[in-house]
Scaffold this active site. Structure first.
Site, PDB file in Angstrom:
ATOM      1  N   LYS A 110       0.860  -1.184   0.000  1.00  0.00           N
ATOM      2  CA  LYS A 110       0.000   0.000   0.000  1.00  0.00           C
ATOM      3  C   LYS A 110       0.895   1.231   0.000  1.00  0.00           C
ATOM      4  CE  LYS A 110      -1.751   2.733   3.090  1.00  0.00           C
ATOM      5  NZ  LYS A 110      -1.789   4.035   2.338  1.00  0.00           N
ATOM      6  N   CYS A 118      12.960  11.774   7.304  1.00  0.00           N
ATOM      7  CA  CYS A 118      12.852  11.404   8.715  1.00  0.00           C
ATOM      8  C   CYS A 118      14.192  11.454   9.431  1.00  0.00           C
ATOM      9  CB  CYS A 118      12.232  10.014   8.851  1.00  0.00           C
ATOM     10  SG  CYS A 118      12.983   8.806   7.755  1.00  0.00           S
ATOM     11  N   GLU A 164       9.990   1.813  10.568  1.00  0.00           N
ATOM     12  CA  GLU A 164      10.924   2.939  10.470  1.00  0.00           C
ATOM     13  C   GLU A 164      10.075   4.180  10.609  1.00  0.00           C
ATOM     14  OE1 GLU A 164      12.319   6.151   9.125  1.00  0.00           O
ATOM     15  OE2 GLU A 164      12.404   5.149   7.172  1.00  0.00           O
ATOM     16  N   GLU A 202       8.970  16.632  15.639  1.00  0.00           N
ATOM     17  CA  GLU A 202       9.388  16.474  14.247  1.00  0.00           C
ATOM     18  C   GLU A 202       8.556  17.418  13.384  1.00  0.00           C
ATOM     19  OE1 GLU A 202      10.502  12.817  11.301  1.00  0.00           O
ATOM     20  OE2 GLU A 202       8.588  12.676  12.345  1.00  0.00           O
TER      21      GLU A 202
END
Length: 475
Positions: A170, A279, A245, A379
């Site tokens: 996906k 990231c 992750e 973040e």
């Protein structure tokens, strides 16, 4: 265009069982440029059933067969390289040169790294009279993000194939077109029916269903920590393996013996790359307190060189961020940084001058950031750098590790032994010394809330394998 409303299941392009569509927008214009179908439980069931049926035979193929398939996939990928780059540029706003040289390149590079690792990968060993064998784990659900679409698709699909697994992918519904082209690559490579399947859709209706599906043996997920927690909880009911992750808030320690101009300038480049949507970006720059103001001037000069604009323009360095939701989040956090007392060195709220539409963000640098500030802890996922002063090396290490994340860390020093000593104390899955080149054979993954498991080359193949001990095998 004909494939945008279809899924790839059991070796064929099929319509969703219950028709439902979603517009895909160009972040440079804020306008839809195509429409995809989005799936539901029935589509996931169909794809998982195909993968389960194919696993029986594909798991028994030998190394030579799977290696030949991976090499055909690489050949087909290279044939579609420009199409992939164009799709990534359109769907996520990456400047075209970056889409070619980094985004599309990453998929090629990881295929090459997986092939190289697979050729010598050890699937069995002898320990006394016990035979240790590594076998494919089964049907794998792969859920990938929008920020590095081909990087993450290939980092999961290639090692799963090498291991002998079958997969249901996906891609992100925000940037799905490159994933559909990758499905065409898999078809062109002659991938056996059911080995690779693709279902587009949203996280709730497709991703979570995949994660909780009783016939899925493993989930490999890349995305936000928030979404990763949901996936892990959903998968827990069927006690399947989950490799993740997730997010990051990586520190970049510039030691006193580093060349400050080079270290700061390259640190800005590392933070702003991909419009800050990586990231593992070095978003917290730690500099010696007595050179903090000097570092701010270097960073300002570096930031002001960045040309933000149309991804198709040859001189564009930074394109837009991917969506209105992402744009709004970044704007909110820039405002919070100002409100909490950080010094705005460059950039700030709003679009860059001359741009009145598109999700463009001003490359932003904050100075005098303290560890308790929101911009030092959350973040941001945009071109926003926080520069933080430290008094001692011990304090720098403490600040760097004072985060719930642990994906990456960066250390800059003219003395490599000094850099290595500091690297040994970083609580992160990857530590980069003096801005090295991207290494597709290095393990990639995080400590703490940045996830578990490792991707890239042979490290990723291990994640898709079960370990069996056959006791009494004999000498």
């Amino acid at each position: 265009m004909s494939k945008h409303l279809k899924f790839f299941i059991d070796g064929a392009w099929v319509d969703p069982i219950v028709p439902a569509v979603l517009d895909v927008s160009d972040p440079a214009t804020e306008e839809p440029f195509t429409t995809i179908s989005v799936g539901a439980k029935a589509d996931v069931d169909r794809a998982v059933a195909a993968a389960k049926a194919a696993f029986t035979s594909f798991s028994q193929t030998d190394r030579a067969e799977r290696l030949a398939l991976l090499e055909r996939i690489l050949e087909a990928y290279n044939a579609r390289f420009e199409d992939i780059a164009q799709a990534v540029s359109r769907e996520m706003g990456a400047p075209l040169a970056f889409a070619r040289d980094s985004q599309a390149w990453a998929g090629r590079a990881h295929l090459e790294a997986t092939i190289a690792a697979f050729k010598t990968f050890n699937f069995s060993e002898q320990r006394g009279t016990t035979r240790i064998v590594r076998e494919p784990i089964g049907v794998c659900a792969l859920i990938t993000p929008w920020n590095w679409p081909l990087n993450q698709i290939v980092c999961k699909v290639a090692p799963a194939i090498a291991a002998g697994c079958t997969v249901v992918l996906k891609p992100s519904e925000i940037a799905p077109i490159s994933g559909l082209i990758f499905a065409e690559v898999m078809e062109a490579a002659g991938t056996p029916k059911g080995v690779f399947n693709l279902v587009n859709g949203r996280g709730l209706e497709v991703g979570q269903v995949m994660a909780g599906h009783p016939d899925v043996d493993m989930v490999s997920f890349t995305g936000s920590t928030r979404a990763g927690i949901i996936v892990a909880k959903t998968a827990a009911d069927t006690v399947k393996r989950v490799a993740q992750e997730l997010g990051g808030k990586s520190a970049n320690i510039i030691l006193p013996d580093a060349d400050l101009v080079t270290a700061v300038s390259k640190g800005v480049e590392g933070c702003f790359g991909n419009s800050g949507q990586s990231c593992d970006a070095p978003t917290r720059m730690l500099v010696p307190a007595d050179r903090h103001d000097e570092a701010l001037q270097i960073a300002r000069q570096a930031a002001e060189k960045y040309k933000v604009g149309d991804p198709q323009a040859p001189d564009t360095v930074l394109g837009p961020v991917v969506s209105d939701m992402q744009y709004d989040k970044i704007q909110r956090l820039i405002e919070v940084g100002i409100e909490e007392g950080a010094l705005l060195v460059s950039g700030g709220p709003g679009r860059p001058e001359g741009l009145n539409r598109g999700y463009y963000v001003r490359p932003t640098i904050f100075g005098h950031v303290t560890p308790d500030m929101t911009i030092a802890r959350e973040e941001i996922f945009g071109p926003v750098l926080s520069i933080m002063p430290y008094e001692t090396e011990e304090q720098a290490i403490e600040i760097a590790n004072d985060t719930v994340y642990g994906l990456a860390a960066y250390v800059q020093s003219e003395n490599i032994e000094h850099a290595r000593r500091v690297a040994a104390r970083m609580r992160a899955g990857s530590v980069y010394l003096n801005y090295p080149d991207w290494d597709t054979a290095a393990p990639f993954g995080g400590y703490k809330q940045s996830g578990n498991g490792r991707e890239y080359a042979d490290w990723a193949i291990h994640d898709f394998l079960e370990i069996k001990g056959i006791v009494g095998w004999g000498e």
